[in-house]
Design an enzyme around this catalytic site. Structure first.
Site, PDB file in Angstrom:
ATOM      1  N   LEU A  11       0.816  -1.222   0.000  1.00  0.00           N
ATOM      2  CA  LEU A  11       0.000   0.000   0.000  1.00  0.00           C
ATOM      3  C   LEU A  11       0.841   1.259   0.000  1.00  0.00           C
ATOM      4  CD1 LEU A  11      -2.611  -1.041   2.731  1.00  0.00           C
ATOM      5  CD2 LEU A  11      -2.846  -1.206   0.243  1.00  0.00           C
ATOM      6  N   GLY A  14       8.187   3.816   2.256  1.00  0.00           N
ATOM      7  CA  GLY A  14       8.953   4.980   2.674  1.00  0.00           C
ATOM      8  C   GLY A  14      10.353   4.571   3.046  1.00  0.00           C
ATOM      9  N   GLU A  18       7.588  -0.483   4.835  1.00  0.00           N
ATOM     10  CA  GLU A  18       6.474  -0.585   3.901  1.00  0.00           C
ATOM     11  C   GLU A  18       5.170  -0.890   4.634  1.00  0.00           C
ATOM     12  OE1 GLU A  18       8.669  -2.436  -0.033  1.00  0.00           O
ATOM     13  OE2 GLU A  18       8.443  -3.724   1.724  1.00  0.00           O
ATOM     14  N   ASP A 138      -1.042  17.030  12.711  1.00  0.00           N
ATOM     15  CA  ASP A 138      -0.892  16.892  11.258  1.00  0.00           C
ATOM     16  C   ASP A 138      -2.214  16.533  10.604  1.00  0.00           C
ATOM     17  OD1 ASP A 138       0.688  17.195   9.024  1.00  0.00           O
ATOM     18  OD2 ASP A 138       1.355  15.103   8.989  1.00  0.00           O
TER      19      ASP A 138
END
Length: 407
Positions: A11, A14, A18, A138
């Site tokens: 999906l 980075g 994962e 965030d």
């Protein structure tokens, strides 16, 4: 032998690992669909990536709200530290507020109400020392996911600030984590993070859903920072953005309160959730559940992962005491004039690849955090902004000091 995980598809990817959709099989043969956030096998156990994942797991395990992603466990899978969460089949709000098939007003208000309710619940959830007083830090469209049944989910608590004695990460007092296009003005000039800053970020998200444009438009970091320090600029921008034809008058009124530069003038998350829910009842059109039922959902993005199709086994549970002591944060700041530095971030959330980083043109210092390279900014203020500037930011234009410092 513990649980087994058959990895179905990647999906997201980075710098630290994962995320996979997977089938989880228990020892009794029961199966369920989950999402696995796997760190790389060579990640340092004493590093920030491990500590942030541990904090995120402990935090999400405490939170119980339909608009907050559920976490099932924090374990070792194939030698990798892994967070097991619910799998949310749907789309991020960031993709549903673009193009011709944009989410309509009534469902958008219901999504915003659900997320406000999640923020309110997170504030009051009990931790080991009392209420967590969680601030997400965030909130933005790419961190809100809508499932196919009409339920919004707030994602990515990896940079949340909360009050708990068992948290792993201790952020330096001068480190401001968040996404600049959604950050409240006061976050540029004060160290303490207030829950009202999440309300502001949610206001930016609502504005973007209504207009298809960001609240700060195409302003660069320096310009947004200047608005934080010069209230007359901010108020002029707020008027220009909200005095546009076609904006529902009651929605405009809510937006003005959510985006007020004075944190004390913004509604609480709890009152906002009620107000938006009631407002949605007065707005014509399909409900969120009805819209999701009829929406043409896009196919999941195909991404190649290093563990595609593998069958992994659970190792021993991660013991909280197994982590080395957290190092003290480095609060030493280099000398120089006040400025904002930023760097791109990566995380283990969907729809980000290392190729995206390369194409972005940003200086890629990869740290865990929000997952849009374009939006995810980690800022460092050098040196401290004088306290008098904080008061200036919170005053309306007519009271603003003529000696507001230049930026």
């Amino acid at each position: 032998m513990g649980r087994q995980f058959e990895l179905q598809r990647c999906l997201g990817r980075g710098s630290f690992g994962e995320v996979y959709a997977a089938t989880m099989r228990s020892q009794s043969g029961l199966e369920s669909q989950v999402a696995l956030k796997l760190l790389r096998a060579d990640i340092d156990l004493a590093g920030q990536a491990v500590r942030r994942l541990a904090d995120e797991g402990r935090l999400l395990a405490r939170l119980n709200h339909p608009a907050i992603v559920r976490v099932f466990d924090l374990v070792r899978v194939d030698g990798r530290l892994t967070l097991i969460t619910e799998l949310i089949e749907g789309e991020d709000l960031s993709t549903l507020i673009r193009g011709d098939g944009r989410i309509p007003l009534r469902p958008l208000l219901q999504v915003t109400s659900q997320i406000a309710g999640a923020l309110a619940a997170a504030l009051e959830t009990q931790g080991p020392d009392g209420p967590l007083r969680l601030v997400h830090r965030d909130v933005k469209p790419s961190n809100i996911r809508i499932d196919r049944h009409g339920q919004a989910k707030l994602l990515d608590f990896g940079v949340a600030r909360f009050d708990a004695s068992d948290r792993e990460v201790r952020t330096a007092s001068d480190l401001v984590v968040g996404s600049i296009p959604y950050m409240a003005p006061e976050r540029f000039v004060q160290r303490e993070v207030d829950p009202s800053s999440d309300v502001f970020s949610l206001g930016c998200t609502l504005f973007e859903g209504l207009t298809g444009e960001r609240f700060y438009a195409k302003h660069r970091v320096a310009s947004i920072t200047a608005m934080a320090l010069k209230p007359e600029r901010y108020h002029a921008h707020l008027r220009a953005q909200t005095e546009r034809p076609g904006l529902h008058p009651e929605v405009r009124s809510v937006l003005l309160r959510m985006l007020d530069p004075d944190p004390g003038a913004r509604p609480t998350a709890a009152s906002l959730a009620r107000d938006l829910e009631e407002l949605a009842e007065r707005v014509p059109g399909p409900t969120l559940r009805m819209w999701c039922r009829d929406h043409s959902w896009s196919s999941p993005q195909v991404m190649t992962g290093s563990l595609d199709g593998q069958l992994l086994s659970e190792g021993r549970l991660l013991e909280p005491d197994s982590l080395p002591p957290a190092p003290a944060p480095d609060t030493t700041l280099p000398p120089g004039r006040p400025e904002i530095r930023h760097r791109a971030q990566s995380t283990l959330q969907p729809n980000l690849s290392t190729e995206d980083l390369a194409r972005s043109g940003e200086r890629a210092t990869l740290v865990p955090g929000a997952h849009s390279v374009e939006e995810a900014i980690e800022t460092l203020q050098l040196p401290k902004v004088p306290e008098r500037d904080i008061a200036t930011v919170l005053r309306p234009p007519r009271e603003a000091s003529a000696t507001t410092p230049e930026v």
